[in-house]
Design a protein around this motif. Structure first.
Motif, PDB file in Angstrom:
ATOM      1  N   UNK A  77       0.770  -1.353   0.077  1.00 59.34           N
ATOM      2  CA  UNK A  77      -0.213   0.057   0.081  1.00 59.34           C
ATOM      3  C   UNK A  77       0.758   1.162  -0.012  1.00 59.34           C
ATOM      4  N   UNK A  78       0.981   1.902  -1.103  1.00 61.45           N
ATOM      5  CA  UNK A  78       1.799   3.139  -1.211  1.00 61.45           C
ATOM      6  C   UNK A  78       1.142   3.986  -2.469  1.00 61.45           C
ATOM      7  N   UNK A  79       1.791   4.987  -2.765  1.00 67.07           N
ATOM      8  CA  UNK A  79       1.404   5.922  -4.067  1.00 67.07           C
ATOM      9  C   UNK A  79       1.758   5.073  -5.159  1.00 67.07           C
ATOM     10  N   UNK A  80       0.843   5.029  -6.246  1.00 64.97           N
ATOM     11  CA  UNK A  80       1.139   4.382  -7.370  1.00 64.97           C
ATOM     12  C   UNK A  80       2.182   4.658  -8.197  1.00 64.97           C
ATOM     13  N   UNK A  81       2.744   5.872  -7.999  1.00 61.59           N
ATOM     14  CA  UNK A  81       4.195   6.044  -8.862  1.00 61.59           C
ATOM     15  C   UNK A  81       5.387   5.585  -8.433  1.00 61.59           C
ATOM     16  N   UNK A  82       5.384   5.325  -7.225  1.00 63.45           N
ATOM     17  CA  UNK A  82       6.501   4.361  -6.731  1.00 63.45           C
ATOM     18  C   UNK A  82       6.758   3.097  -7.525  1.00 63.45           C
ATOM     19  N   UNK A  83       6.000   2.139  -7.559  1.00 62.81           N
ATOM     20  CA  UNK A  83       6.351   0.926  -8.542  1.00 62.81           C
ATOM     21  C   UNK A  83       6.420   1.472 -10.147  1.00 62.81           C
ATOM     22  N   UNK A  84       5.884   2.377 -10.450  1.00 61.21           N
ATOM     23  CA  UNK A  84       6.120   2.970 -11.856  1.00 61.21           C
ATOM     24  C   UNK A  84       7.613   3.339 -11.812  1.00 61.21           C
ATOM     25  N   UNK A 116       9.178  19.941  15.161  1.00 65.69           N
ATOM     26  CA  UNK A 116       9.117  18.542  14.712  1.00 65.69           C
ATOM     27  C   UNK A 116       7.704  18.375  14.113  1.00 65.69           C
ATOM     28  N   UNK A 117       7.608  17.664  13.008  1.00 62.16           N
ATOM     29  CA  UNK A 117       6.208  17.316  12.382  1.00 62.16           C
ATOM     30  C   UNK A 117       5.865  15.934  12.466  1.00 62.16           C
ATOM     31  N   UNK A 118       4.590  15.492  12.992  1.00 58.89           N
ATOM     32  CA  UNK A 118       4.328  14.076  13.078  1.00 58.89           C
ATOM     33  C   UNK A 118       4.327  13.432  11.653  1.00 58.89           C
ATOM     34  N   UNK A 119       4.555  12.309  11.539  1.00 57.46           N
ATOM     35  CA  UNK A 119       4.482  11.522  10.256  1.00 57.46           C
ATOM     36  C   UNK A 119       2.963  11.460   9.706  1.00 57.46           C
ATOM     37  N   UNK A 120       2.671  11.429   8.468  1.00 60.25           N
ATOM     38  CA  UNK A 120       1.356  11.596   7.956  1.00 60.25           C
ATOM     39  C   UNK A 120       1.196  10.192   7.905  1.00 60.25           C
ATOM     40  N   UNK A 121      -0.166   9.712   7.821  1.00 58.46           N
ATOM     41  CA  UNK A 121      -0.749   8.553   7.683  1.00 58.46           C
ATOM     42  C   UNK A 121      -2.002   8.593   6.702  1.00 58.46           C
ATOM     43  N   UNK A 122      -1.962   7.903   5.580  1.00 55.89           N
ATOM     44  CA  UNK A 122      -2.790   8.031   4.506  1.00 55.89           C
ATOM     45  C   UNK A 122      -3.205   6.637   3.910  1.00 55.89           C
ATOM     46  N   UNK A 123      -4.544   6.709   3.506  1.00 59.35           N
ATOM     47  CA  UNK A 123      -5.008   5.327   2.914  1.00 59.35           C
ATOM     48  C   UNK A 123      -4.294   5.078   1.265  1.00 59.35           C
ATOM     49  N   UNK A 124      -4.180   4.153   1.141  1.00 60.83           N
ATOM     50  CA  UNK A 124      -3.687   3.756  -0.301  1.00 60.83           C
ATOM     51  C   UNK A 124      -4.377   2.233  -0.678  1.00 60.83           C
ATOM     52  N   UNK A 125      -4.402   2.089  -1.968  1.00 61.65           N
ATOM     53  CA  UNK A 125      -4.904   0.522  -2.453  1.00 61.65           C
ATOM     54  C   UNK A 125      -4.033  -0.301  -2.318  1.00 61.65           C
TER      55      UNK A 125
END
Length: 216
Positions: free
Chosen positions: A61-68, A197-206
């Motif tokens: 589960x990550x953003x689609x451009x990464x495997x691209x 300091x910023x907290x890590x983001x959490x996002x939903x991915x397919x």
């Protein structure tokens, strides 16, 4: 008062401020993080040849451009299971020294001997620049290569005066965005000059492992 002398000065200033905040020795801005990932992959696969496997493993589960970008770089994608439907923070592209840090932007985040790719694109990022990204590195050789590779292989001078001896890509961050980045950097510091300091983001991915297009 510092006076900007060329169109490249504002980009250099933004990169310098990014490096100082993140704890990296160098930062190289690009037009988006996906292109930053590609440059880092190309550099490790073809220039330093530090990638010794044909498959890099990433969360399913990550953003689609990464495997691209992994596939565009001539590599294959391996999938790591993720608990739940969301992704939090940064992760390594296992088999390389590259990190996808799209969901992390905080003080002194840089991990030594890596190429960390950060993102300023989209409404959820801490750094809301609307578009853009950067590669963080502590390698001087990588820094010089990234700077030219993102700029069509050019040095930072007129192409009429350049000795055009390198192939590259048109991944350069527009100076207007870099200037806006310089103006927005203050939000990441406290009034006393210390870094926030910023907290890590959490996002939903397919679950990308289900899609045949990534099965190369």
């Amino acid at each position: 008062i510092q006076v900007m002398k060329t169109i490249y000065d504002v980009t250099d200033e933004f990169e310098s401020q990014l490096a100082q905040y993140t704890g990296a020795k160098y930062a190289v801005t690009v037009d988006n993080m996906s292109n930053g990932l590609f440059l880092a992959l190309y550099y490790e696969k073809n220039i330093t040849k530090s990638i010794t496997t044909d498959t890099l493993t990433i969360p399913c589960r990550t953003y689609p451009s990464v495997p691209c970008e992994i596939i565009h770089a001539g590599l294959k994608v391996g999938w790591k299971p993720v608990n739940g439907e969301t992704l939090t923070g940064a992760y390594p592209l296992e088999g390389s020294n590259i990190w996808d840090s799209a969901l992390t932007f905080t003080a002194d985040m840089y991990k030594p001997k890596t190429h960390m790719c950060i993102s300023f694109t989209g409404p959820y990022k801490h750094f809301k620049l609307s578009k853009g990204g950067a590669i963080l590195t502590d390698s001087l050789a990588a820094y010089h290569w990234f700077k030219r590779a993102r700029y069509s292989g050019r040095r930072e001078c007129s192409y009429h005066d350049d000795n055009l001896d390198m192939l590259g890509w048109n991944f350069y961050m527009m100076p207007e965005l870099a200037a806006r980045g310089v103006l927005l950097m203050n939000q990441f510091y406290n009034m006393d000059g210390t870094k926030k300091h910023q907290e890590d983001l959490t996002l939903p991915y397919p679950d990308l492992s289900k899609f045949k297009v990534y099965q190369q």
